[in-house]
Enzyme design. Sequence first.
Site, PDB file in Angstrom:
ATOM      1  N   ASN A  42       0.845  -1.197   0.000  1.00 51.37           N
ATOM      2  CA  ASN A  42       0.000   0.000   0.000  1.00 51.37           C
ATOM      3  C   ASN A  42       0.881   1.248   0.000  1.00 51.37           C
ATOM      4  O   ASN A  42       2.099   1.150   0.018  1.00 51.37           O
ATOM      5  CB  ASN A  42      -0.973  -0.014   1.184  1.00 51.37           C
ATOM      6  CG  ASN A  42      -0.237  -0.030   2.507  1.00 51.37           C
ATOM      7  OD1 ASN A  42       0.499   0.883   2.833  1.00 51.37           O
ATOM      8  ND2 ASN A  42      -0.412  -1.122   3.270  1.00 51.37           N
ATOM      9  N   PHE A  46      -4.783   4.225  14.563  1.00 50.81           N
ATOM     10  CA  PHE A  46      -5.140   5.203  13.528  1.00 50.81           C
ATOM     11  C   PHE A  46      -6.360   4.684  12.780  1.00 50.81           C
ATOM     12  O   PHE A  46      -6.590   3.468  12.706  1.00 50.81           O
ATOM     13  CB  PHE A  46      -3.994   5.368  12.533  1.00 50.81           C
ATOM     14  CG  PHE A  46      -3.009   6.432  12.933  1.00 50.81           C
ATOM     15  CD1 PHE A  46      -3.076   7.706  12.375  1.00 50.81           C
ATOM     16  CD2 PHE A  46      -2.022   6.158  13.858  1.00 50.81           C
ATOM     17  CE1 PHE A  46      -2.169   8.685  12.742  1.00 50.81           C
ATOM     18  CE2 PHE A  46      -1.107   7.135  14.235  1.00 50.81           C
ATOM     19  CZ  PHE A  46      -1.179   8.398  13.673  1.00 50.81           C
ATOM     20  N   LYS A  79     -12.125  -2.325  18.199  1.00 53.88           N
ATOM     21  CA  LYS A  79     -10.768  -2.801  18.503  1.00 53.88           C
ATOM     22  C   LYS A  79     -10.427  -2.647  19.984  1.00 53.88           C
ATOM     23  O   LYS A  79      -9.379  -3.119  20.427  1.00 53.88           O
ATOM     24  CB  LYS A  79      -9.744  -2.054  17.637  1.00 53.88           C
ATOM     25  CG  LYS A  79      -9.976  -2.281  16.132  1.00 53.88           C
ATOM     26  CD  LYS A  79      -8.744  -1.991  15.303  1.00 53.88           C
ATOM     27  CE  LYS A  79      -9.021  -2.180  13.820  1.00 53.88           C
ATOM     28  NZ  LYS A  79      -7.822  -2.259  13.006  1.00 53.88           N
TER      29      LYS A  79
HETATM   30  N1  CTP Z   1      -4.257  -2.387  12.104  1.00 48.20           N
HETATM   31  C1  CTP Z   1      -3.492  -3.420  12.610  1.00 48.20           C
HETATM   32  N2  CTP Z   1      -3.504  -4.649  12.034  1.00 48.20           N
HETATM   33  C2  CTP Z   1      -4.303  -4.894  10.956  1.00 48.20           C
HETATM   34  C3  CTP Z   1      -5.086  -3.837  10.423  1.00 48.20           C
HETATM   35  C4  CTP Z   1      -5.046  -2.608  11.015  1.00 48.20           C
HETATM   36  O1  CTP Z   1      -2.772  -3.197  13.596  1.00 48.20           O
HETATM   37  N3  CTP Z   1      -4.279  -6.098  10.417  1.00 48.20           N
HETATM   38  C5  CTP Z   1      -4.258  -1.091  12.774  1.00 48.20           C
HETATM   39  C6  CTP Z   1      -3.589   0.027  12.034  1.00 48.20           C
HETATM   40  O2  CTP Z   1      -2.240   0.142  12.392  1.00 48.20           O
HETATM   41  C7  CTP Z   1      -4.375   1.242  12.511  1.00 48.20           C
HETATM   42  C8  CTP Z   1      -5.752   0.691  12.765  1.00 48.20           C
HETATM   43  O3  CTP Z   1      -5.590  -0.699  12.922  1.00 48.20           O
HETATM   44  O4  CTP Z   1      -3.888   1.717  13.739  1.00 48.20           O
HETATM   45  C9  CTP Z   1      -6.784   0.966  11.705  1.00 48.20           C
HETATM   46  O5  CTP Z   1      -6.486   0.401  10.502  1.00 48.20           O
HETATM   47  P1  CTP Z   1      -7.455   0.577   9.217  1.00 48.20           P
HETATM   48  O6  CTP Z   1      -6.864  -0.152   8.082  1.00 48.20           O
HETATM   49  O7  CTP Z   1      -7.775   1.992   9.045  1.00 48.20           O
HETATM   50  O8  CTP Z   1      -8.764  -0.121   9.690  1.00 48.20           O
HETATM   51  P2  CTP Z   1      -9.217  -1.602   9.572  1.00 48.20           P
HETATM   52  O9  CTP Z   1      -9.296  -2.133  10.948  1.00 48.20           O
HETATM   53  O10 CTP Z   1      -8.348  -2.356   8.655  1.00 48.20           O
HETATM   54  O11 CTP Z   1     -10.677  -1.451   9.020  1.00 48.20           O
HETATM   55  P3  CTP Z   1     -11.182  -1.162   7.512  1.00 48.20           P
HETATM   56  O12 CTP Z   1     -10.157  -1.765   6.586  1.00 48.20           O
HETATM   57  O13 CTP Z   1     -12.458  -1.841   7.509  1.00 48.20           O
HETATM   58  O14 CTP Z   1     -11.282   0.314   7.381  1.00 48.20           O
END
Ligand code: CTP
Length: 414
Positions: free
Chosen positions: A221, A335, A353
């Site tokens: 990404n 975040f 979370k």
């Molecule tokens: N995060 C994480 N591990 C994952 C996915 C996300 O630790 N496998 C953490 C990121 O570091 C961030 C937060 O979760 O602090 C939010 O991540 P985001 O991608 O915005 O949200 P998702 O939980 O993945 O939800 P969605 O994709 O549905 O928006």
Amino acid sequence: MIPRQQASPRGRRVLLGISGGIAAYKSAELVRLLVRAGAQVQVVMTDAATRFVAPLTFQALSGRPVRLGLFEAADEAAMGHIDLARWADAILIAPASADFLARLRAGLADDLLSTLCLAADAPVIVAPAMNQAMWRAAATQDNLRVLRERGVRVWGPAEGVQACGESGPGRMLEPEEILRALNGALDVAGDARQAPLAGVDVLLTAGPTWEAIDPVRFIGNRSSGKMGFALARAARAAGARVLLVSGPVTLETPPGVERISVESAREMHRSVMRHAPGCDIFIGAAAVADFRPAQVASEKLKKGDSGSMELALVRNPDVLASVAALPEPPFTVGFAAETQDLRANALEKLRRKGVDIILANQVGGEEGGFDRDHNAVILLTADEERSFALQEKGRLARAIIAALAERYRARRTT
Ligand code: CTP
């Protein structure tokens, strides 16, 4: 309102490094001004600097013997070079020659001044002085870019007629200007020394993750890691011990920060879960891939004749949620990068979370976000909302860390 007291170097310990250049004669006046303002000044000269001005001049003005070499037995016995590096509230190198900047960038430690810069925790400031062509040279500019990225402050140079008769950028700032700037810098360093996170263990994730498809391809990404690295640097400046678990990025590790480099979400999860128990604050700033290919091909996939391809994906562990679910979780900050319904989505993530704070940022629009130097966030807790306006990520990180430190301490005392 009580006006803020004018910052002054009174009582502050300034290590003044002098490298080889004709501007070294101006440093004599700088020492005089600093001493008159009440600073303790320890002058360190490079060998080249002593060809321009005699050490005795600086000894007379600073009231202290000038330090010259790394291997002076008597000096080392009085105060070794590591102690000297720790002694300083600020290290100011004026003039900083092109050669010295190159040495600083390379991390050399073969003379006293470069060794002190490498060993110091204090802010390092350089006031360059050189011929205009040397200043403009790609190598010098590249060195400065890297030094700035590492947090070295660069003051000047000014433009004008130079000692060599040419005209352009490269003149060292005047001693009065350096003194004024130093007042401000010492003030900031003083604030940092209050160290709101002293003794606190902070664990952070940053950057993207790469999910392998085959030996040459991956799903990734756009995260650059800049926000997470800026937070690591700010947490360190606030006195924390910082461990940064980073996905693949091209950034330098901030000074004083310990870093573990990982590639995939599962590696990041493993590394974080090993270190999270016992840490005080966890900040999940990484853009972790939610899915990974179900199978990683051991050989490079060939396209063959097919006009399309399907890739089966499976869920990755959620690093942030796993930390928040620990029996004794740290103060946990996540975040939420959203393209729409920022608040609602972020609050939903906060609850789902089980984290203490969510920093919500809009991505995909004009406002900051991925792979930019600026960002804007909203800090959300179950009962509080605070906006941080669009600003440079370093500044934003310092403001966020100050806010997190306040809330962390408040929670610890309740
Ligand atoms: N995060 C994480 N591990 C994952 C996915 C996300 O630790 N496998 C953490 C990121 O570091 C961030 C937060 O979760 O602090 C939010 O991540 P985001 O991608 O915005 O949200 P998702 O939980 O993945 O939800 P969605 O994709 O549905 O928006």
